[in-house]
Design a protein around this motif. Structure first.
Motif, mmCIF file in Angstrom:
data_model
loop_
_atom_site.group_PDB
_atom_site.id
_atom_site.type_symbol
_atom_site.label_atom_id
_atom_site.label_comp_id
_atom_site.label_asym_id
_atom_site.label_seq_id
_atom_site.Cartn_x
_atom_site.Cartn_y
_atom_site.Cartn_z
ATOM 1 N N LEU A 173 -32.016 28.778 24.590
ATOM 2 C CA LEU A 173 -30.640 27.950 24.513
ATOM 3 C C LEU A 173 -30.818 26.937 23.213
ATOM 4 O O LEU A 173 -29.921 26.949 22.460
ATOM 5 C CB LEU A 173 -30.040 27.689 25.514
ATOM 6 C CG LEU A 173 -29.192 28.347 26.483
ATOM 7 C CD1 LEU A 173 -28.748 27.803 27.662
ATOM 8 C CD2 LEU A 173 -27.913 28.822 25.335
ATOM 9 N N GLY B 90 -31.117 28.049 19.998
ATOM 10 C CA GLY B 90 -30.114 28.753 19.536
ATOM 11 C C GLY B 90 -28.931 27.777 19.040
ATOM 12 O O GLY B 90 -28.320 27.839 17.959
ATOM 13 N N LEU B 91 -28.874 26.903 19.842
ATOM 14 C CA LEU B 91 -27.749 26.005 19.869
ATOM 15 C C LEU B 91 -28.045 24.645 18.678
ATOM 16 O O LEU B 91 -27.271 23.902 18.542
ATOM 17 C CB LEU B 91 -27.055 25.555 20.992
ATOM 18 C CG LEU B 91 -26.456 26.705 21.793
ATOM 19 C CD1 LEU B 91 -26.173 25.869 23.157
ATOM 20 C CD2 LEU B 91 -25.106 26.638 21.138
ATOM 21 N N GLN B 92 -29.344 24.600 18.306
ATOM 22 C CA GLN B 92 -30.023 23.360 17.796
ATOM 23 C C GLN B 92 -29.614 22.336 18.495
ATOM 24 O O GLN B 92 -29.338 20.984 17.918
ATOM 25 C CB GLN B 92 -29.318 23.593 16.246
ATOM 26 C CG GLN B 92 -29.653 24.748 15.484
ATOM 27 C CD GLN B 92 -29.552 24.610 14.033
ATOM 28 O OE1 GLN B 92 -28.389 24.692 13.522
ATOM 29 N NE2 GLN B 92 -30.497 24.571 13.227
ATOM 30 N N PHE B 93 -29.609 22.263 19.877
ATOM 31 C CA PHE B 93 -29.660 21.040 20.610
ATOM 32 C C PHE B 93 -31.078 20.751 20.865
ATOM 33 O O PHE B 93 -31.961 21.354 21.049
ATOM 34 C CB PHE B 93 -28.945 21.480 22.051
ATOM 35 C CG PHE B 93 -27.517 21.507 22.046
ATOM 36 C CD1 PHE B 93 -26.907 21.348 20.785
ATOM 37 C CD2 PHE B 93 -26.570 22.111 22.789
ATOM 38 C CE1 PHE B 93 -25.336 21.504 20.725
ATOM 39 C CE2 PHE B 93 -25.283 22.079 22.950
ATOM 40 C CZ PHE B 93 -24.677 22.058 21.697
ATOM 41 N N THR C 247 -30.121 19.820 26.240
ATOM 42 C CA THR C 247 -29.600 21.169 26.890
ATOM 43 C C THR C 247 -30.056 21.150 28.412
ATOM 44 O O THR C 247 -29.215 21.470 29.165
ATOM 45 C CB THR C 247 -30.631 22.403 26.244
ATOM 46 O OG1 THR C 247 -30.446 22.284 24.897
ATOM 47 C CG2 THR C 247 -30.337 23.729 26.701
ATOM 48 N N GLU D 164 -20.598 29.772 26.218
ATOM 49 C CA GLU D 164 -20.188 30.724 25.322
ATOM 50 C C GLU D 164 -21.723 31.464 24.854
ATOM 51 O O GLU D 164 -21.887 32.741 24.886
ATOM 52 C CB GLU D 164 -19.390 30.408 24.267
ATOM 53 C CG GLU D 164 -18.670 31.822 23.650
ATOM 54 C CD GLU D 164 -17.792 31.268 22.507
ATOM 55 O OE1 GLU D 164 -16.971 30.221 22.495
ATOM 56 O OE2 GLU D 164 -17.744 32.406 21.773
ATOM 57 N N ALA D 165 -22.470 30.586 24.461
ATOM 58 C CA ALA D 165 -23.828 30.932 24.064
ATOM 59 C C ALA D 165 -24.766 31.625 25.079
ATOM 60 O O ALA D 165 -25.280 32.573 24.686
ATOM 61 C CB ALA D 165 -24.970 29.802 23.646
ATOM 62 N N SER E 30 -30.284 33.430 29.415
ATOM 63 C CA SER E 30 -31.092 32.776 28.428
ATOM 64 C C SER E 30 -31.756 31.805 29.232
ATOM 65 O O SER E 30 -31.282 31.039 30.095
ATOM 66 C CB SER E 30 -30.208 32.348 27.592
ATOM 67 O OG SER E 30 -30.795 32.007 26.282
ATOM 68 N N SER F 196 -25.625 35.819 25.114
ATOM 69 C CA SER F 196 -27.064 36.226 25.027
ATOM 70 C C SER F 196 -27.187 37.151 26.197
ATOM 71 O O SER F 196 -28.345 37.640 26.289
ATOM 72 C CB SER F 196 -27.865 35.014 25.387
ATOM 73 O OG SER F 196 -27.809 34.396 26.411
ATOM 74 N N MET G 226 -21.539 26.086 25.109
ATOM 75 C CA MET G 226 -22.982 26.258 25.493
ATOM 76 C C MET G 226 -22.683 27.554 26.638
ATOM 77 O O MET G 226 -23.563 28.312 26.701
ATOM 78 C CB MET G 226 -23.563 25.227 26.606
ATOM 79 C CG MET G 226 -24.862 25.673 27.309
ATOM 80 S SD MET G 226 -26.203 24.344 27.112
ATOM 81 C CE MET G 226 -26.494 24.242 29.081
#
Lengths: 387, 387
Positions: free
Chosen positions: A16, A19-22, A27, A3-4, A11, A8, A1
């Protein structure tokens, strides 16, 4: 997370999660934990898309600092960067990489602690160091492999040597790969398949494939300087004839400029040579902009030869963007125009239909920022940044 | 998990758990579920590494069948394949792709149901269809884009047309991409970065990057046939001069062979031309093996020109392997030797140090098997294979 959030550049929680499909709740819970540990902070307000106002999450500026180092063929650049890659301090000086590792490493040993001290940063705050070099690198072990521009550095491990300078982890990569990383970060990883071409003393290429830097099977991917453009061309130091680097990079441009100055075809360059005692690639650019026809021809010839190589690579790789950078790229708009024309002429319509050939984002900073991206990414991946 | 088992070609539970980074208990539970649903079966015994004897898990053969279709420039190949890509039935016939989509699609409409009936397979058992074509494809919509070898097929959607033939999902890709997929499957994805070169009527390249097929920004990656090798070379149908395809692919080889036969430099080819009325690339290979010097020179020249392009691509892409396939690759060992020599001469030592240039695994079947791999992979991903 983390890193995402780093990629970005900041974010909102909902972006988020998407993007992470959480899930939103996962999240939110993760973000709360990271905020509590002091690894994230919240800043400003993003434009609301309705509902609760989303705050922007960023990697906390106080987590630590990064060193970005760009060892060029003729220069040494060092920067202290924050986790968002903003520059805290920066130092540049001329350097001759051909002098071997001894003098360069000695300067790093002196400069890096001094820069920390000047800015009131303790050595423990350094999270990681990213270093770019103008030659092929075995990335896994941080060693140079047979670098043509860097005799004396073969098999030298910058990483091992740096142990005396800092306890932080050190990551070494080819300078053009780092430009690629810098551009990828700048574009927030939104462009997935592109090339970055660096034209200076040598010519190299950074390859981004499916949103990741591609280093090749043995780490030498992008080594395009010795692709042949003229089988009957001049002998290159690699032993072959007509390599694009030998015919279109800075030394070749300077050689053509000197010839034009001495033969009298360029009064402008002759005058500059008289005043300065020597010519550089930038002089050719200046002469071209001033309307000197011989300088114009040199710029166009170099762009045309590079475009010839790029045309083949564009057919093969079908990138969406080709970003041009490096010292020679600043030689003027005529240069970029000649590259574009040559690519469009020799590439298939299908591969150029949506192709953009432009200057690299971040300009001269791309390599240094890329070194910071490498340091930050690896620090995030190897757990240096954790509560 | 099904996809991992498919790529592995059969796998023991513990190897699967390691590969997927799942726990043993999670893997066992998932496998038990899939076995119960009839999507997996267990076969044979793998060599034990101690402890409980591990059985090999495979995608159940009774899950259904796949159609692999390879539309070549001059041939049409259709196969019914099991989920492990073993061939149930196969049909080949000459075909002229230049005649346009009408005749080819009519044959598919007749042949595919007949092949199913002949083998006692009901149309509902078809899981998916993979189709390869000798031209650039917009993979997302299954449409051909400006295919130079396939006039009349531009913007034609094979996928839409196939709706009349089968209710199963249809996936269309470029033939060389499918060769790449076939090789990737055959190697159990153990080699991550390689190129597959197909040399026949045209010259194309399949690119595998980080273990995945790379199609490029607009799907035309690997379109290397129109890379220039001689700026003063013959005019190519693309409008440029000296494209490698125009100088080294089958039609160029045949043209050189005819010239050698008619000019008297090759008595062997002259004799063959008299008997057969025309020459093909295979005749040149046969002549070369029989010791005909002119045929030898043709084979070497073609290999040398292709090697010249490959040298540039090897410098750029630094693959671990280059696999050579397509009709012309069977022209004899002299051809492969000429390619290797040309690459080693023009590429950097660093990129060729561990490079292997060999014939493509699966030989002539690579395209057809690759079509099956595409069908199976997409069927696994889009949920066609589920209880």
């Amino acid at each position: 997370m983390l890193e995402a959030i780093f990629w970005s550049g900041g974010s909102a929680r909902h972006a988020l999660a998407d993007g992470l499909q959480f899930s939103r709740s996962k999240t939110n819970a993760l973000a709360a934990g990271l905020l509590e540990q002091g690894l994230l902070d919240e800043v400003g307000l993003q434009l609301s898309t309705g509902g609760r106002r989303p705050e922007t999450l960023r990697v906390h500026a106080q987590v630590g600092v990064l060193f970005g180092v760009d060892i060029g063929a003729t220069s040494l650049d060092i920067a202290i960067l924050r986790p968002d890659l903003s520059v805290v301090a920066r130092h540049s000086q001329p350097a001759d990489v051909q002098a071997g590792p001894g003098p360069i490493m000695a300067r790093l040993r002196a400069l890096m602690p001094a820069m920390l001290a000047d800015n009131g940063i303790s050595p423990e705050e350094v999270l990681a160091v990213g270093i770019g070099v103008p030659g092929p690198v075995n990335f896994a072990v941080g060693q140079l492999v047979n670098p043509p521009l860097m005799p004396g550095w073969d098999s030298f491990s910058i990483r091992d040597d740096m142990r005396e300078v800092t306890p932080a982890p050190v990551f070494v990569d080819n300078d053009v790969n780092l430009m690629g990383l810098g551009v990828l970060w700048r574009l927030h990883r939104q462009i997935q398949d592109f090339l970055v071409i660096k034209i200076g003393t040598g010519i190299g290429c950074g390859i981004v494939c499916h949103g990741e830097l591609y280093r090749g099977a043995t780490g030498s991917a992008g080594d395009i300087g010795h692709i042949g453009v003229d089988l009957a061309g001049p002998l290159c130091r690699c032993g072959n004839r007509g390599c694009v680097e030998a015919m279109a990079a800075a030394p070749a441009i300077v050689e053509m400029a000197q010839e034009a100055a001495l033969s009298g075809t360029s009064p402008w360059l002759a005058e500059r040579l008289k005043v300065k005692g020597r010519l550089e690639a930038v002089d050719v650019g200046e002469a071209s902009r001033a309307g000197d026809a011989a300088a114009d021809a040199i710029v166009r010839r170099s762009g045309q030869l590079i475009g010839q190589v790029l045309a083949a690579l564009v057919n093969f790789y079908n990138p969406s963007h080709v970003f041009i950078g490096g010292g020679v790229s600043a030689i003027g708009p005529m240069f970029l125009a000649a590259i574009r024309q040559s690519v469009n002429q020799r590439s298939l319509a299908l591969s150029t239909r949506h192709l953009e050939i432009t200057y690299a984002p971040l300009g001269h900073e791309a390599g240094l920022i890329g070194a910071g991206v490498l340091a930050m990414r690896e620090a995030l991946r190897n757990g240096s940044i954790a509560a």
